[in-house]
Write an enzyme that holds these catalytic residues in place. Structure first.
Site, PDB file in Angstrom:
ATOM      1  N   CYS A 106       0.831  -1.198   0.000  1.00  0.00           N
ATOM      2  CA  CYS A 106       0.000   0.000   0.000  1.00  0.00           C
ATOM      3  C   CYS A 106       0.873   1.258   0.000  1.00  0.00           C
ATOM      4  O   CYS A 106       0.617   2.218  -0.737  1.00  0.00           O
ATOM      5  CB  CYS A 106      -0.892  -0.027   1.236  1.00  0.00           C
ATOM      6  N   CYS A 202      -4.594  -1.861   5.565  1.00  0.00           N
ATOM      7  CA  CYS A 202      -4.367  -0.525   5.018  1.00  0.00           C
ATOM      8  C   CYS A 202      -5.531  -0.061   4.152  1.00  0.00           C
ATOM      9  O   CYS A 202      -5.908  -0.739   3.191  1.00  0.00           O
ATOM     10  CB  CYS A 202      -3.082  -0.537   4.187  1.00  0.00           C
TER      11      CYS A 202
END
Length: 380
Positions: A106, A202
Protein backbone atom coordinates in the site's frame (compact mmCIF):
# COMPACT_ATOMS: atom_id res chain seq x y z
CA UNK A 1 17.29 25.30 -2.08
CA UNK A 2 14.41 27.78 -2.35
CA UNK A 3 13.04 29.17 0.89
CA UNK A 4 10.17 27.27 2.48
CA UNK A 5 7.62 29.98 1.72
CA UNK A 6 7.97 29.23 -2.00
CA UNK A 7 7.87 25.43 -1.59
CA UNK A 8 4.60 23.54 -1.81
CA UNK A 9 3.98 20.44 0.30
CA UNK A 10 0.99 18.18 -0.26
CA UNK A 11 0.21 16.34 2.97
CA UNK A 12 -1.70 13.09 3.05
CA UNK A 13 -4.41 13.93 5.59
CA UNK A 14 -5.98 10.70 6.83
CA UNK A 15 -8.13 12.17 9.57
CA UNK A 16 -5.75 10.94 12.24
CA UNK A 17 -3.64 12.93 14.67
CA UNK A 18 -0.24 12.07 13.15
CA UNK A 19 -0.99 13.49 9.71
CA UNK A 20 -2.80 16.47 11.29
CA UNK A 21 0.24 17.39 13.39
CA UNK A 22 2.49 16.84 10.35
CA UNK A 23 0.46 19.44 8.44
CA UNK A 24 0.50 21.82 11.42
CA UNK A 25 4.29 21.60 11.79
CA UNK A 26 4.81 22.29 8.08
CA UNK A 27 2.53 25.32 8.24
CA UNK A 28 4.50 26.57 11.25
CA UNK A 29 7.74 26.10 9.29
CA UNK A 30 6.43 28.35 6.54
CA UNK A 31 5.67 25.89 3.75
CA UNK A 32 2.75 26.34 1.36
CA UNK A 33 0.75 23.38 2.68
CA UNK A 34 -2.14 21.62 0.95
CA UNK A 35 -4.05 18.61 2.20
CA UNK A 36 -5.10 15.56 0.24
CA UNK A 37 -7.44 12.84 1.50
CA UNK A 38 -7.10 9.50 -0.29
CA UNK A 39 -10.15 7.33 -0.99
CA UNK A 40 -8.63 3.97 -1.80
CA UNK A 41 -11.35 1.49 -0.89
CA UNK A 42 -14.53 1.66 -2.96
CA UNK A 43 -16.82 0.49 -0.18
CA UNK A 44 -20.00 0.97 -2.21
CA UNK A 45 -18.70 -1.09 -5.13
CA UNK A 46 -17.51 -3.78 -2.71
CA UNK A 47 -20.84 -3.82 -0.84
CA UNK A 48 -18.94 -2.85 2.31
CA UNK A 49 -21.14 -0.67 4.52
CA UNK A 50 -18.66 -0.62 7.41
CA UNK A 51 -15.87 0.61 5.15
CA UNK A 52 -18.09 3.38 3.80
CA UNK A 53 -18.89 4.64 7.30
CA UNK A 54 -15.23 4.64 8.34
CA UNK A 55 -14.09 6.55 5.25
CA UNK A 56 -16.85 9.13 5.65
CA UNK A 57 -15.89 9.77 9.27
CA UNK A 58 -12.18 9.98 8.46
CA UNK A 59 -12.79 12.47 5.66
CA UNK A 60 -14.84 14.70 7.93
CA UNK A 61 -11.97 14.67 10.45
CA UNK A 62 -9.45 15.49 7.70
CA UNK A 63 -11.64 18.30 6.34
CA UNK A 64 -12.05 19.79 9.80
CA UNK A 65 -8.26 19.68 10.37
CA UNK A 66 -7.78 21.56 7.09
CA UNK A 67 -10.25 24.20 8.29
CA UNK A 68 -8.48 24.50 11.64
CA UNK A 69 -5.15 25.00 9.85
CA UNK A 70 -6.64 27.21 7.13
CA UNK A 71 -5.25 25.06 4.30
CA UNK A 72 -7.04 23.72 1.20
CA UNK A 73 -7.91 20.04 0.96
CA UNK A 74 -8.83 17.74 -1.92
CA UNK A 75 -10.45 14.33 -1.82
CA UNK A 76 -9.06 11.97 -4.47
CA UNK A 77 -9.88 8.36 -5.26
CA UNK A 78 -7.13 5.86 -5.98
CA UNK A 79 -9.55 2.95 -5.54
CA UNK A 80 -8.86 1.47 -8.97
CA UNK A 81 -5.11 1.54 -8.36
CA UNK A 82 -5.57 0.03 -4.91
CA UNK A 83 -7.77 -2.79 -6.23
CA UNK A 84 -5.36 -3.58 -9.07
CA UNK A 85 -1.99 -3.12 -7.39
CA UNK A 86 -2.62 -4.03 -3.75
CA UNK A 87 -5.84 -5.88 -3.03
CA UNK A 88 -5.58 -8.32 -5.94
CA UNK A 89 -2.09 -9.29 -4.72
CA UNK A 90 -3.45 -9.62 -1.18
CA UNK A 91 -6.07 -12.15 -2.35
CA UNK A 92 -3.64 -14.03 -4.60
CA UNK A 93 -1.19 -14.49 -1.75
CA UNK A 94 -3.84 -15.78 0.66
CA UNK A 95 -5.13 -18.13 -2.04
CA UNK A 96 -1.60 -19.50 -2.41
CA UNK A 97 -1.35 -20.17 1.32
CA UNK A 98 0.94 -17.26 2.14
CA UNK A 99 0.36 -14.41 4.60
CA UNK A 100 0.87 -11.08 2.82
CA UNK A 101 1.44 -7.69 4.40
CA UNK A 102 -0.72 -5.27 2.38
CA UNK A 103 0.55 -2.23 4.31
CA UNK A 104 3.96 -2.53 2.66
CA UNK A 105 2.53 -2.72 -0.86
CA UNK A 106 0.00 0.00 0.00
CA UNK A 107 2.86 2.38 0.81
CA UNK A 108 4.86 1.35 -2.24
CA UNK A 109 2.04 1.55 -4.78
CA UNK A 110 -0.42 4.09 -3.38
CA UNK A 111 1.00 6.51 -0.82
CA UNK A 112 4.42 6.86 -2.41
CA UNK A 113 3.52 6.29 -6.05
CA UNK A 114 -0.07 7.16 -7.00
CA UNK A 115 -0.30 9.91 -4.36
CA UNK A 116 3.19 11.23 -5.17
CA UNK A 117 2.49 11.32 -8.92
CA UNK A 118 -0.77 13.18 -8.31
CA UNK A 119 0.89 15.68 -5.96
CA UNK A 120 3.66 16.39 -8.45
CA UNK A 121 1.06 17.08 -11.14
CA UNK A 122 -0.43 19.64 -8.75
CA UNK A 123 2.95 21.36 -8.66
CA UNK A 124 4.16 20.04 -5.30
CA UNK A 125 7.81 20.23 -4.36
CA UNK A 126 7.31 17.67 -1.60
CA UNK A 127 4.81 15.24 -0.18
CA UNK A 128 4.47 14.58 3.53
CA UNK A 129 2.86 11.87 5.66
CA UNK A 130 2.42 11.15 9.35
CA UNK A 131 4.76 8.14 9.39
CA UNK A 132 7.18 7.77 12.28
CA UNK A 133 10.48 7.68 10.41
CA UNK A 134 13.18 10.12 9.30
CA UNK A 135 15.18 10.95 6.19
CA UNK A 136 18.83 11.90 6.02
CA UNK A 137 20.00 13.41 2.74
CA UNK A 138 23.63 13.46 1.54
CA UNK A 139 25.67 13.05 -1.64
CA UNK A 140 24.65 9.36 -1.75
CA UNK A 141 20.92 10.13 -1.82
CA UNK A 142 18.11 9.89 0.70
CA UNK A 143 18.52 7.50 3.64
CA UNK A 144 15.50 6.10 5.49
CA UNK A 145 16.08 6.17 9.25
CA UNK A 146 14.03 4.78 12.12
CA UNK A 147 11.65 7.15 13.86
CA UNK A 148 12.83 8.65 17.13
CA UNK A 149 9.98 6.87 18.95
CA UNK A 150 11.11 3.25 18.88
CA UNK A 151 7.62 2.04 19.79
CA UNK A 152 6.13 3.75 16.73
CA UNK A 153 8.92 3.37 14.15
CA UNK A 154 7.34 2.50 10.77
CA UNK A 155 10.36 1.94 8.55
CA UNK A 156 9.38 -1.75 8.28
CA UNK A 157 6.33 -0.71 6.25
CA UNK A 158 8.27 1.79 4.12
CA UNK A 159 11.24 -0.31 3.04
CA UNK A 160 9.70 -0.98 -0.39
CA UNK A 161 9.23 2.59 -1.59
CA UNK A 162 11.33 3.85 -4.49
CA UNK A 163 14.45 5.88 -3.57
CA UNK A 164 13.23 8.74 -5.79
CA UNK A 165 9.97 8.84 -3.81
CA UNK A 166 11.87 8.91 -0.54
CA UNK A 167 13.89 11.87 -1.83
CA UNK A 168 10.65 13.82 -2.32
CA UNK A 169 9.12 13.01 1.08
CA UNK A 170 9.02 14.80 4.44
CA UNK A 171 8.17 13.02 7.71
CA UNK A 172 7.47 15.85 10.19
CA UNK A 173 6.65 13.67 13.22
CA UNK A 174 9.61 11.33 12.76
CA UNK A 175 11.68 13.31 15.25
CA UNK A 176 8.96 13.19 17.92
CA UNK A 177 7.61 10.79 20.51
CA UNK A 178 3.94 9.92 20.10
CA UNK A 179 3.06 11.51 23.42
CA UNK A 180 4.58 14.79 22.23
CA UNK A 181 2.60 14.59 18.98
CA UNK A 182 -0.65 14.48 20.95
CA UNK A 183 0.52 17.37 23.13
CA UNK A 184 1.23 19.45 20.01
CA UNK A 185 -2.23 18.60 18.67
CA UNK A 186 -3.76 19.94 21.89
CA UNK A 187 -1.61 23.09 21.78
CA UNK A 188 -2.57 23.66 18.14
CA UNK A 189 -6.28 23.28 18.90
CA UNK A 190 -6.72 20.27 16.62
CA UNK A 191 -10.04 18.59 17.35
CA UNK A 192 -8.74 15.05 16.75
CA UNK A 193 -5.93 15.23 19.33
CA UNK A 194 -7.31 12.22 21.22
CA UNK A 195 -8.46 10.16 18.22
CA UNK A 196 -7.49 6.53 18.52
CA UNK A 197 -4.79 5.27 16.15
CA UNK A 198 -6.12 3.26 13.23
CA UNK A 199 -5.29 -0.43 12.91
CA UNK A 200 -6.27 -3.18 10.53
CA UNK A 201 -5.78 -3.58 6.79
CA UNK A 202 -4.37 -0.53 5.02
CA UNK A 203 -7.23 1.72 3.83
CA UNK A 204 -9.80 -0.95 4.67
CA UNK A 205 -9.58 -0.68 8.44
CA UNK A 206 -10.54 -2.87 11.35
CA UNK A 207 -12.66 -5.90 10.49
CA UNK A 208 -13.55 -9.35 11.71
CA UNK A 209 -10.74 -10.54 9.48
CA UNK A 210 -11.86 -14.07 8.63
CA UNK A 211 -15.37 -12.86 7.85
CA UNK A 212 -14.02 -10.07 5.64
CA UNK A 213 -11.65 -12.40 3.78
CA UNK A 214 -14.48 -14.92 3.39
CA UNK A 215 -16.31 -12.41 1.16
CA UNK A 216 -13.61 -13.02 -1.44
CA UNK A 217 -12.19 -16.45 -0.54
CA UNK A 218 -15.09 -18.68 0.57
CA UNK A 219 -14.62 -20.96 3.56
CA UNK A 220 -13.28 -24.46 2.93
CA UNK A 221 -13.46 -26.44 6.18
CA UNK A 222 -10.77 -29.05 6.67
CA UNK A 223 -8.88 -31.00 9.33
CA UNK A 224 -6.43 -29.73 11.92
CA UNK A 225 -3.76 -32.37 12.49
CA UNK A 226 -0.93 -33.01 14.92
CA UNK A 227 2.53 -33.52 13.37
CA UNK A 228 1.97 -37.29 13.53
CA UNK A 229 -1.34 -37.05 11.63
CA UNK A 230 -3.91 -37.26 14.43
CA UNK A 231 -7.00 -35.16 13.69
CA UNK A 232 -7.74 -32.81 16.58
CA UNK A 233 -10.14 -30.25 15.13
CA UNK A 234 -11.59 -28.54 12.09
CA UNK A 235 -10.53 -25.24 10.52
CA UNK A 236 -12.56 -22.98 8.22
CA UNK A 237 -10.02 -22.78 5.42
CA UNK A 238 -6.25 -23.21 5.57
CA UNK A 239 -5.67 -19.90 3.76
CA UNK A 240 -7.22 -17.96 6.66
CA UNK A 241 -4.51 -18.93 9.16
CA UNK A 242 -0.91 -17.88 9.67
CA UNK A 243 2.15 -19.57 11.12
CA UNK A 244 2.31 -19.15 14.90
CA UNK A 245 -1.38 -18.26 15.21
CA UNK A 246 -3.05 -19.23 18.47
CA UNK A 247 -6.47 -17.56 18.36
CA UNK A 248 -9.38 -19.00 16.43
CA UNK A 249 -8.34 -22.63 16.22
CA UNK A 250 -11.20 -23.88 18.38
CA UNK A 251 -9.33 -26.96 19.55
CA UNK A 252 -10.92 -28.38 22.70
CA UNK A 253 -9.57 -30.97 25.08
CA UNK A 254 -7.63 -33.60 23.15
CA UNK A 255 -7.21 -37.02 24.81
CA UNK A 256 -3.58 -37.75 25.56
CA UNK A 257 -2.52 -34.08 25.41
CA UNK A 258 -2.22 -31.52 28.23
CA UNK A 259 -4.72 -28.68 28.52
CA UNK A 260 -2.47 -26.10 26.85
CA UNK A 261 -2.78 -23.71 23.88
CA UNK A 262 -2.31 -24.93 20.31
CA UNK A 263 -0.46 -23.02 17.61
CA UNK A 264 -0.40 -23.28 13.81
CA UNK A 265 2.98 -24.76 12.84
CA UNK A 266 2.33 -25.46 9.16
CA UNK A 267 -0.41 -25.39 6.55
CA UNK A 268 -1.07 -26.96 3.18
CA UNK A 269 -3.59 -25.10 1.05
CA UNK A 270 -3.58 -27.76 -1.66
CA UNK A 271 -4.60 -30.47 0.83
CA UNK A 272 -6.48 -27.89 2.95
CA UNK A 273 -4.87 -29.05 6.19
CA UNK A 274 -3.35 -27.32 9.20
CA UNK A 275 -0.65 -28.74 11.46
CA UNK A 276 -0.97 -27.57 15.08
CA UNK A 277 1.42 -28.00 18.01
CA UNK A 278 1.40 -27.20 21.71
CA UNK A 279 3.93 -24.86 23.23
CA UNK A 280 4.69 -21.27 22.25
CA UNK A 281 8.29 -22.26 21.47
CA UNK A 282 7.69 -25.70 19.99
CA UNK A 283 10.63 -26.87 17.78
CA UNK A 284 8.44 -26.74 14.65
CA UNK A 285 7.95 -23.00 15.27
CA UNK A 286 11.71 -22.32 15.51
CA UNK A 287 13.63 -21.10 12.46
CA UNK A 288 17.29 -20.37 11.85
CA UNK A 289 17.04 -18.77 8.43
CA UNK A 290 14.95 -18.02 5.39
CA UNK A 291 14.96 -17.66 1.63
CA UNK A 292 13.57 -14.37 0.33
CA UNK A 293 12.63 -13.16 -3.13
CA UNK A 294 12.27 -9.84 -4.94
CA UNK A 295 14.83 -7.85 -2.92
CA UNK A 296 14.37 -4.10 -2.98
CA UNK A 297 17.14 -1.78 -1.84
CA UNK A 298 16.96 1.81 -0.67
CA UNK A 299 20.72 1.65 -0.13
CA UNK A 300 22.15 -1.37 -1.93
CA UNK A 301 24.95 -3.32 -0.21
CA UNK A 302 28.27 -3.15 -2.04
CA UNK A 303 29.32 -6.70 -1.13
CA UNK A 304 27.70 -10.05 -0.35
CA UNK A 305 27.53 -11.79 1.99
CA UNK A 306 27.20 -9.01 4.53
CA UNK A 307 26.15 -8.75 8.16
CA UNK A 308 23.31 -6.58 9.39
CA UNK A 309 20.18 -6.81 11.52
CA UNK A 310 16.73 -7.73 10.28
CA UNK A 311 13.07 -7.95 11.23
CA UNK A 312 10.59 -10.52 9.96
CA UNK A 313 7.63 -8.73 11.54
CA UNK A 314 6.82 -5.15 12.49
CA UNK A 315 7.03 -5.31 16.28
CA UNK A 316 10.12 -7.53 16.39
CA UNK A 317 13.42 -6.35 17.88
CA UNK A 318 16.36 -6.20 15.46
CA UNK A 319 17.91 -9.65 14.90
CA UNK A 320 21.55 -10.01 13.82
CA UNK A 321 22.11 -12.08 10.70
CA UNK A 322 24.14 -12.71 7.55
CA UNK A 323 22.63 -12.02 4.13
CA UNK A 324 23.84 -13.83 1.03
CA UNK A 325 22.82 -13.13 -2.56
CA UNK A 326 21.78 -16.39 -4.23
CA UNK A 327 20.76 -14.83 -7.53
CA UNK A 328 19.57 -11.50 -8.83
CA UNK A 329 16.16 -11.96 -7.22
CA UNK A 330 16.80 -14.33 -4.29
CA UNK A 331 18.52 -13.98 -0.92
CA UNK A 332 19.45 -16.35 1.88
CA UNK A 333 19.35 -15.03 5.46
CA UNK A 334 21.06 -16.85 8.35
CA UNK A 335 20.13 -15.62 11.82
CA UNK A 336 22.53 -15.69 14.75
CA UNK A 337 19.68 -16.79 17.01
CA UNK A 338 16.55 -18.82 16.48
CA UNK A 339 13.48 -16.95 15.26
CA UNK A 340 9.90 -17.89 16.06
CA UNK A 341 7.26 -18.38 13.35
CA UNK A 342 8.98 -16.91 10.30
CA UNK A 343 6.10 -16.63 7.84
CA UNK A 344 6.18 -16.91 4.01
CA UNK A 345 4.51 -13.93 2.37
CA UNK A 346 5.69 -11.50 5.04
CA UNK A 347 8.76 -9.31 4.59
CA UNK A 348 12.28 -9.49 5.94
CA UNK A 349 13.59 -5.94 6.34
CA UNK A 350 17.29 -5.12 6.73
CA UNK A 351 18.99 -2.48 8.89
CA UNK A 352 22.45 -1.10 9.57
CA UNK A 353 22.04 0.65 12.88
CA UNK A 354 19.18 3.12 12.52
CA UNK A 355 19.16 3.03 8.71
CA UNK A 356 16.71 0.84 6.78
CA UNK A 357 18.53 -0.67 3.80
CA UNK A 358 15.56 -2.38 2.13
CA UNK A 359 13.90 -5.75 2.27
CA UNK A 360 12.47 -8.78 0.46
CA UNK A 361 9.46 -11.12 0.50
CA UNK A 362 9.92 -14.24 2.63
CA UNK A 363 9.57 -17.26 0.35
CA UNK A 364 10.65 -20.10 2.62
CA UNK A 365 11.38 -20.43 6.33
CA UNK A 366 14.21 -22.77 7.36
CA UNK A 367 13.48 -24.69 10.55
CA UNK A 368 16.04 -25.07 13.32
CA UNK A 369 15.95 -28.83 12.85
CA UNK A 370 17.36 -28.50 9.32
CA UNK A 371 19.86 -25.60 9.18
CA UNK A 372 21.90 -27.20 6.40
CA UNK A 373 19.00 -26.62 4.00
CA UNK A 374 19.86 -22.93 3.75
CA UNK A 375 21.52 -22.77 0.33
CA UNK A 376 24.70 -20.92 -0.56
CA UNK A 377 25.50 -19.17 -3.80
CA UNK A 378 27.19 -21.45 -6.27
CA UNK A 379 30.53 -20.16 -7.46
CA UNK A 380 32.18 -20.96 -10.76
Amino acid sequence: MRNKQSQTVVVGLSGGVDSAVSAYLLVEQGYDVRGLFMDNWDAEAEGDEQGYCTAAEDFQDARRVAEELDIPIQRVSFAAEYRERVFSYFLEEYSAGRTPNPDVLCNTEIKFKAFLDYALRLGADWIATGHYCRVRRDEYGAHLLKGLDGNKDQTYFLHGIHPEALAKTLFPVGELEKERVREIAVEAGLHNHAKRDSTGICFIGERAFRQFLGNYLPARPGPILTPDGQEIGEHQGAMYYTIGQRQGLGIGGVPGYPDAPWYVADKNVRDNTLIAVQGHDHPLLQHVGLIAAQPHWLQAPTNFPFRCSAKTRYRQADQTCEVELLSEDRLAVRFDHRQRAVTPGQYVVFYQGEECLGGAVIDQAIRAENPSSIPRRETA
